[in-house]
Design a protein around this motif. Structure first.
Motif, PDB file in Angstrom:
ATOM      1  N   TRP A  10    -134.422  19.419 -70.017  1.00  0.00           N
ATOM      2  CA  TRP A  10    -135.882  18.843 -70.355  1.00  0.00           C
ATOM      3  C   TRP A  10    -135.171  17.256 -71.402  1.00  0.00           C
ATOM      4  N   LEU A  11    -134.332  17.715 -72.103  1.00  0.00           N
ATOM      5  CA  LEU A  11    -133.800  16.603 -73.080  1.00  0.00           C
ATOM      6  C   LEU A  11    -132.299  16.198 -71.864  1.00  0.00           C
ATOM      7  N   ALA A  12    -131.555  16.419 -71.423  1.00  0.00           N
ATOM      8  CA  ALA A  12    -130.706  16.240 -70.824  1.00  0.00           C
ATOM      9  C   ALA A  12    -131.524  15.062 -69.217  1.00  0.00           C
ATOM     10  N   ARG A  13    -132.598  15.531 -69.161  1.00  0.00           N
ATOM     11  CA  ARG A  13    -133.689  14.367 -67.935  1.00  0.00           C
ATOM     12  C   ARG A  13    -133.891  13.497 -68.646  1.00  0.00           C
ATOM     13  N   TRP A  14    -134.250  13.443 -70.041  1.00  0.00           N
ATOM     14  CA  TRP A  14    -134.879  12.439 -71.190  1.00  0.00           C
ATOM     15  C   TRP A  14    -133.829  11.265 -71.218  1.00  0.00           C
ATOM     16  N   PHE A  15    -132.360  12.076 -71.555  1.00  0.00           N
ATOM     17  CA  PHE A  15    -130.897  10.859 -72.116  1.00  0.00           C
ATOM     18  C   PHE A  15    -130.921  10.685 -70.690  1.00  0.00           C
ATOM     19  N   ARG A  16    -130.420  11.258 -69.619  1.00  0.00           N
ATOM     20  CA  ARG A  16    -130.203  10.610 -68.721  1.00  0.00           C
ATOM     21  C   ARG A  16    -130.857   9.173 -68.180  1.00  0.00           C
ATOM     22  N   ALA A  17    -132.329   9.379 -67.937  1.00  0.00           N
ATOM     23  CA  ALA A  17    -133.227   8.361 -67.672  1.00  0.00           C
ATOM     24  C   ALA A  17    -133.150   7.185 -68.724  1.00  0.00           C
ATOM     25  N   ASN A  27    -122.379  31.105 -65.983  1.00  0.00           N
ATOM     26  CA  ASN A  27    -123.746  31.980 -65.551  1.00  0.00           C
ATOM     27  C   ASN A  27    -124.632  31.829 -65.027  1.00  0.00           C
ATOM     28  N   ASP A  28    -125.758  32.932 -64.667  1.00  0.00           N
ATOM     29  CA  ASP A  28    -127.098  32.490 -64.546  1.00  0.00           C
ATOM     30  C   ASP A  28    -127.416  31.345 -64.834  1.00  0.00           C
ATOM     31  N   GLU A  29    -127.330  30.937 -65.882  1.00  0.00           N
ATOM     32  CA  GLU A  29    -128.484  29.681 -66.682  1.00  0.00           C
ATOM     33  C   GLU A  29    -127.351  28.535 -65.854  1.00  0.00           C
ATOM     34  N   ALA A  30    -125.707  28.812 -66.174  1.00  0.00           N
ATOM     35  CA  ALA A  30    -125.600  27.374 -65.860  1.00  0.00           C
ATOM     36  C   ALA A  30    -125.815  26.848 -64.352  1.00  0.00           C
ATOM     37  N   ARG A  31    -126.247  27.776 -63.670  1.00  0.00           N
ATOM     38  CA  ARG A  31    -126.128  27.624 -62.360  1.00  0.00           C
ATOM     39  C   ARG A  31    -127.564  27.230 -62.171  1.00  0.00           C
ATOM     40  N   GLU A  32    -128.566  27.197 -63.141  1.00  0.00           N
ATOM     41  CA  GLU A  32    -129.734  26.906 -63.001  1.00  0.00           C
ATOM     42  C   GLU A  32    -129.791  25.655 -63.163  1.00  0.00           C
ATOM     43  N   LEU A  33    -129.286  25.250 -64.236  1.00  0.00           N
ATOM     44  CA  LEU A  33    -129.230  23.638 -64.744  1.00  0.00           C
ATOM     45  C   LEU A  33    -127.924  22.647 -63.809  1.00  0.00           C
ATOM     46  N   GLU A  34    -127.364  24.114 -63.239  1.00  0.00           N
ATOM     47  CA  GLU A  34    -127.008  22.426 -61.936  1.00  0.00           C
ATOM     48  C   GLU A  34    -127.370  21.642 -60.804  1.00  0.00           C
ATOM     49  N   GLN A  35    -128.100  23.255 -60.161  1.00  0.00           N
ATOM     50  CA  GLN A  35    -128.994  23.253 -59.792  1.00  0.00           C
ATOM     51  C   GLN A  35    -130.267  22.134 -59.390  1.00  0.00           C
ATOM     52  N   GLN A  36    -130.734  21.744 -61.303  1.00  0.00           N
ATOM     53  CA  GLN A  36    -131.627  20.908 -61.973  1.00  0.00           C
ATOM     54  C   GLN A  36    -131.004  19.903 -62.146  1.00  0.00           C
ATOM     55  N   LEU A  37    -129.697  19.664 -62.807  1.00  0.00           N
ATOM     56  CA  LEU A  37    -129.078  18.247 -62.671  1.00  0.00           C
ATOM     57  C   LEU A  37    -127.909  18.453 -61.870  1.00  0.00           C
ATOM     58  N   ASP A  80    -126.620  15.863 -61.433  1.00  0.00           N
ATOM     59  CA  ASP A  80    -125.885  14.360 -61.554  1.00  0.00           C
ATOM     60  C   ASP A  80    -125.345  14.053 -63.649  1.00  0.00           C
ATOM     61  N   VAL A  81    -125.847  15.775 -63.685  1.00  0.00           N
ATOM     62  CA  VAL A  81    -124.863  16.316 -65.110  1.00  0.00           C
ATOM     63  C   VAL A  81    -123.993  17.231 -65.432  1.00  0.00           C
ATOM     64  N   PRO A  82    -122.608  17.205 -65.793  1.00  0.00           N
ATOM     65  CA  PRO A  82    -121.696  17.985 -66.182  1.00  0.00           C
ATOM     66  C   PRO A  82    -121.571  18.785 -66.533  1.00  0.00           C
ATOM     67  N   HIS A  83    -121.373  19.717 -66.493  1.00  0.00           N
ATOM     68  CA  HIS A  83    -121.675  21.697 -67.546  1.00  0.00           C
ATOM     69  C   HIS A  83    -120.746  21.940 -67.006  1.00  0.00           C
TER      70      HIS A  83
END
Length: 173
Positions: free
Chosen positions: A77-84, A104-114, A116-119
């Motif tokens: 949510w924070l990443a989307r807010w800052f990107r917006a 890990n699983d969390e990184a895969r989930e975040l990469e799928q959701q975001l 355009d945001v490097p992780h």
């Protein structure tokens, strides 16, 4: 033992002789663990260990309780807010349970959701932050699950608790 089974054990909800023995063993191990954490924190507080600042603001999302407080959704949510709002950011996490050369699983989930945001996943979050600033021209670093991490200076800590767990503070203090 998975995370939910461990939480059941340490919360006292799991009953039986084995559960009692395991909790007793954890209580014994708590003494040296607590001593080590206090020693480490005192070293940072007194300046024996250096807290390193990077060239951009750093926000950390963490928790006080064991598991399940919604850190990953909050980071997304924070990443989307800052990107917006046009802010270039990089997510940084330690990479718990990631196999060598993988994420890990969390990184895969975040990469799928975001996408355009490097992780970056790196136990050395200072090094990862400097890489993010140099290679991705990041204007903000967002740390996932880093409340206990003292080495990198943070400008804001977002600390989450499980509002449905009324005993969250029973072991604190």
């Amino acid at each position: 033992m998975d995370g939910s089974a461990f939480r059941e054990l340490v919360s006292g909800r799991r009953r039986g002789g084995l559960a009692v023995l395991l909790r007793a063993a954890l209580r014994v191990l708590e003494v040296p663990y607590t001593g080590a954490v206090r020693w480490r924190n005192r070293a940072y507080d007194r300046g024996y260990r250096q807290i390193e600042r990077v060239a951009v603001p750093v926000i950390s999302v963490g928790n006080l309780t064991l598991g399940g407080t919604g850190k990953t959704p909050m980071v997304a949510w924070l990443a989307r807010w800052f990107r917006a709002h046009g802010i270039r950011l990089t997510l940084i996490s330690r990479g718990y349970a990631a196999k060598a050369g993988s994420v890990n699983d969390e990184a895969r989930e975040l990469e799928q959701q975001l996408p355009d945001v490097p992780h970056l996943q790196n136990p050395n979050r200072v090094e990862a932050a400097r890489t993010a600033i140099q290679e991705y021209d990041s204007e903000l670093i967002l740390l996932d699950d880093a409340f206990q991490h003292r080495r990198i200076a943070r400008d804001l800590d977002v600390v989450l608790i499980d509002a449905l767990d009324l005993d969250f503070g029973a072991g604190l203090g």
